[in-house]
Scaffold this motif. Sequence first.
Motif, short mmCIF file in Angstrom:
data_model
loop_
_atom_site.label_atom_id
_atom_site.label_comp_id
_atom_site.label_asym_id
_atom_site.label_seq_id
_atom_site.Cartn_x
_atom_site.Cartn_y
_atom_site.Cartn_z
N PRO A 86 0.83 -1.21 0.00
CA PRO A 86 0.00 0.00 0.00
C PRO A 86 0.86 1.26 0.00
O PRO A 86 1.97 1.27 0.54
CB PRO A 86 -0.81 -0.11 1.28
N SER A 115 1.47 5.41 8.38
CA SER A 115 1.23 4.38 7.38
C SER A 115 2.52 3.65 7.03
O SER A 115 2.55 2.42 6.92
CB SER A 115 0.62 4.99 6.12
N ARG A 128 -2.71 0.49 4.74
CA ARG A 128 -3.60 0.90 3.65
C ARG A 128 -4.60 1.95 4.13
O ARG A 128 -4.84 2.95 3.48
CB ARG A 128 -4.32 -0.31 3.09
N ARG A 132 -4.64 5.89 2.97
CA ARG A 132 -5.83 6.49 2.34
C ARG A 132 -6.23 7.77 3.07
O ARG A 132 -6.56 8.77 2.44
CB ARG A 132 -6.96 5.47 2.34
#
Length: 163
Positions: A86, A115, A128, A132
């Motif tokens: 990701p 992240s 992920r 986002r």
Amino acid sequence: MEEQPISAQPDSQAPPTEEGQHMDHLTVVADASESSNGVVPVQSSPTASRPKPGSRSGSVAGGSPRPSLCRQPSTSPDAVQDGSKPRDYLLLAILSCFCPLWPINIVALTFSVMSRNSLQQGNVDGARRLGRNAMILSVVSILGGIAIITATIVFNWGLILKS
């Protein structure tokens, strides 16, 4: 075994004890159609209402239609759906820091770093999700910054043209 309701009424026809007194106890009523005076049907399966040992409430175990509410990291490498790692959108978050929407772009940068750390620890789903969030906040910060810069230019040019 058929379901039998239990009555909470004492049985007056119980056999006397050695002292000659009657013991109060619950009477099992065999008529399943009686529903007055607090008669409640008994579950025939002893494990129907008890959770399995070691199971958590809300987890998808035993055919539960409700998915788990807790977030557990996925440590298996095959958990990545599209076959790639990701994205953390760190470059976009750094770019958004040059926009004048400072609280949002700092949070976007924080989510991006979180992240990256989650991915290094093996938490692919968390990486992920945080990536986002970093992307959304970075885009909001850049668009908000462009709007603020445009409004400032229009306002200043309006003042210059009036004078």
